[in-house]
Write a protein that holds these residues in place. Structure first.
Motif, short mmCIF file in Angstrom:
data_model
loop_
_atom_site.label_atom_id
_atom_site.label_comp_id
_atom_site.label_asym_id
_atom_site.label_seq_id
_atom_site.Cartn_x
_atom_site.Cartn_y
_atom_site.Cartn_z
N SER A 65 0.83 -1.21 0.00
CA SER A 65 0.00 0.00 0.00
C SER A 65 0.86 1.26 0.00
O SER A 65 2.01 1.24 0.42
N ILE A 66 0.27 2.34 -0.49
CA ILE A 66 0.93 3.65 -0.51
C ILE A 66 0.28 4.51 0.57
O ILE A 66 -0.93 4.73 0.53
N PRO A 67 1.04 5.00 1.54
CA PRO A 67 0.42 5.80 2.60
C PRO A 67 -0.05 7.17 2.09
O PRO A 67 0.55 7.75 1.19
N GLU A 68 -1.13 7.65 2.67
CA GLU A 68 -1.66 8.97 2.32
C GLU A 68 -0.61 10.06 2.52
O GLU A 68 -0.61 11.07 1.83
N ALA A 69 0.31 9.83 3.46
CA ALA A 69 1.32 10.84 3.79
C ALA A 69 2.20 11.22 2.61
O ALA A 69 2.77 12.31 2.58
N LEU A 70 2.32 10.33 1.62
CA LEU A 70 3.15 10.67 0.46
C LEU A 70 2.59 11.87 -0.30
O LEU A 70 3.31 12.53 -1.04
N GLY A 71 1.33 12.15 -0.10
CA GLY A 71 0.72 13.31 -0.74
C GLY A 71 1.28 14.63 -0.24
O GLY A 71 1.05 15.68 -0.83
N GLN A 72 2.04 14.58 0.87
CA GLN A 72 2.64 15.80 1.44
C GLN A 72 3.97 16.15 0.77
O GLN A 72 4.53 17.22 1.05
#
Length: 568
Positions: A214-221
């Motif tokens: 999975s790709i964590p939502e935090a990478l959107g930062q």
């Protein structure tokens, strides 16, 4: 003689009070102790020798700033290295080093540390003392973990730990606010920590070939991220947060288990390259048409049945690959793609070509192999002068991979080919350039080509192309008589790949059998080949000769470095 030459240079450097000394490629098995006389040296080059150990006296060169010991046979780093208080750059690539001594932590001025292609199994905690470190490259080792101390290296800009055995990324890595490039492909990482989202300066993140689900939502930062490579993992979905990466230019999600592309993908306004091939995607969102800067889109080998009309809005698109899906029609709106050069739709269920394709003024290649197309329409025209989309014969050749009829003189030449002999890459010192070879050499002698096709099952081992008429017999080391026509000195390559291989725009890493491409091919339709694994023949006796691959790869690297590569 080699030692005498080294001593002569050392004496000369000491007498003239030189600050730089090059002792590379002298065949040295040990460093002469006379080196201690060169007290003013700031740069010492000892690469490409046969040195097995480093004498402690090297630690007495207190003014040394740069030390290059690449490509030797060194097994250990002496504790005396800790005395090199002015050292800024330490290069020990391509050796046999098994550990990094704690004493290296005393090198407080060190900015570049290179230890790629060794036998390291761990990184010592003392690494955290290297406050000024900017670049650390420990790729191609056997390192199992990243120490917590790495979180203290606040000045780090580049971390390369590719091709190791790392299973976990520590949370402390999120403290490296100056980090710009993080390379961790081909490890055993199962999870991306949320802390990675704190790397506000990060521009490049490579995590290909791991076990990530999975790709964590935090990478959107990661607001400055422009390259994100997550291919060859086990990722099942793309988080909505990825739509926030407004500076992202390259997104690679090849060979995962993704079923759906979120609509927010259309918000990636800077995106130029998008790879989502070899997944389980069934539909293309209409918002993909908002990617006005996209140049390459690869959605091959999925389960897509329909191309949305909105793809016709991709005004910058140069290459569109949708092969290996379940597509039945080409929408008319695709005719608006005036910059499209390559439309690749093999292995689908397309029955006809719309008249709208006539509008594609820059179309160079139309690939419709293995589709139920009954007749190629005259609406394509016969050239750009009369409104068509390029030369019809060229497009037909690209589409169906037709080949030129055999010429009598070529057949006669083929019959002259002798039987194979043992191939030894080390004995070929005067190999001629393939690009000046004759037509017969270019297409490959008949027997040589036949053996290669048999060994590789009639497929190109790079592209998996199985159209034999499009495959040529490529020599790894250029043709130099029939002794080079050995299967271990050959690869059956698709014609265009053969050309790139001969021009050293493309090569194979001999240690990993991965495809590498030159800078000239980045951003082109060939970029998808980067990091592909060469498919090897089942019979190892016909596998590529490692020495031959190494020679080709060395020439490739040399030309990349010198900028001598030719553009197609």
């Amino acid at each position: 003689m080699t030692r005498e030459e080294a001593v002569r240079r050392i004496e000369w450097a000491a007498e003239k009070k030189l600050k730089e000394l090059d002792l590379s490629k002298l065949g040295l098995e040990e460093l002469p102790l006379e080196i201690v006389k060169c007290t003013l040296l700031t740069r010492l080059v000892l690469c490409d020798n046969k040195i097995t150990s480093i004498p402690d006296v090297l630690g007495q060169l207190s003014n040394l700033e740069r030390l290059n010991l690449n490509n030797n046979k060194i097994t250990s780093i002496p504790e005396a290295f800790g005395q090199l208080s002015n050292l800024i750059c330490l290069e020990l690539n391509d050796n046999e080093i098994t550990s990094i001594p704690e004493a290296l932590g005393q090198l407080s001025r060190l900015m570049w540390l290179h230890l790629t292609n060794n036998q390291l199994t761990c990184i010592p905690e003392g690494i955290g003392e290297l406050w000024n470190l900017r670049v650390i490259d420990l790729s191609n080792n056997q390192i199992a973990g990243i120490p917590e101390a790495i979180g203290q290296l606040f000045n780090l800009k580049v971390i390369d730990l590719s091709n190791n055995l790392i299973a976990c990324i520590p949370e402390v890595i999120g403290q490296l606010w100056n980090l710009q490039e993080l390379f961790l492909p081909n490890n055993q990482i199962a999870e991306i920590p949320e802390a990675l989202g704190q790397l506000s300066s990060l521009k490049t993140l490579y995590l290909r070939g791991n076990q990530i689900t999975s790709i964590p939502e935090a990478l959107g930062q990661l607001s400055n991220l422009d390259k994100l490579h997550l291919g060859e993992n086990q990722i099942t979905s793309i988080p909505e947060a990825l739509g926030q990466l407004s500076n992202l230019k390259e997104l690679y999600l090849t060979d995962n288990q993704i079923r759906e592309i979120p609509g927010v993908i259309g918000q990636l306004s800077s995106l130029r390259v998008l790879y989502l091939n070899s997944n389980q995607i069934t539909t293309i969102p209409k918002t993909l048409g908002q990617l006005s800067n996209l140049k390459l889109l690869n959605l091959g080998k999925n389960q897509i049945a329909e191309i949305p009309e909105t793809l016709g809005q991709l005004s910058s698109l140069r290459t569109l690959y949708l092969g290996g899906n379940q597509i039945t029609t080409i929408p008319k709106m695709l005719g608006q793609l005036s910059n499209l050069a390559k439309l690749l739709l093999p292995n689908n269920q397309i029955a006809e070509i719309p008249e709208a394709i006539r509008s594609m003024k820059n179309l160079e290649k139309l690939d419709l192999q293995n589709n139920p197309v009954l007749i190629f329409p005259q609406v394509l025209g016969h050239g750009q002068d009369d409104g068509g989309c390029g030369d019809l014969r060229t497009i037909l050749d690209s589409c169906f991979h037709t080949c030129n009829p055999g010429l009598p003189e070529l057949d006669a030449e083929r019959q002259k080919i002798e039987s194979e002999e043992y191939f030894d890459a080390e004995t070929l010192q005067d190999a001629r350039r393939r690009t000046t070879a004759s037509i017969v050499q270019r297409q490959g002698q008949a027997e040589f080509r036949r053996k290669l096709l048999t060994a590789y099952g009639g497929r190109c081992p790079i592209t998996d192309c199985d159209v034999e008429s499009a495959i040529e017999a490529a020599h790894i080391i250029p043709y130099q008589g029939t002794q080079t026509n050995h299967p271990t000195n050959g690869l059956p390559l698709r014609a265009d790949i053969h050309t790139l291989f001969d021009l050293h725009l493309l090569s194979i890493r001999p240690d990993t059998n991965e495809v590498v491409i030159a800078p000239e091919l980045v951003g082109t339709c060939y970029q998808y080949l980067a990091d592909r694994k060469l498919t090897l023949p089942q019979d190892q006796k016909t596998a590529p000769n490692q020495n031959a691959l190494s020679k080709h790869y060395e020439t490739f690297l040399s030309k990349c470095k010198s900028g001598q590569l030719q553009r197609l």
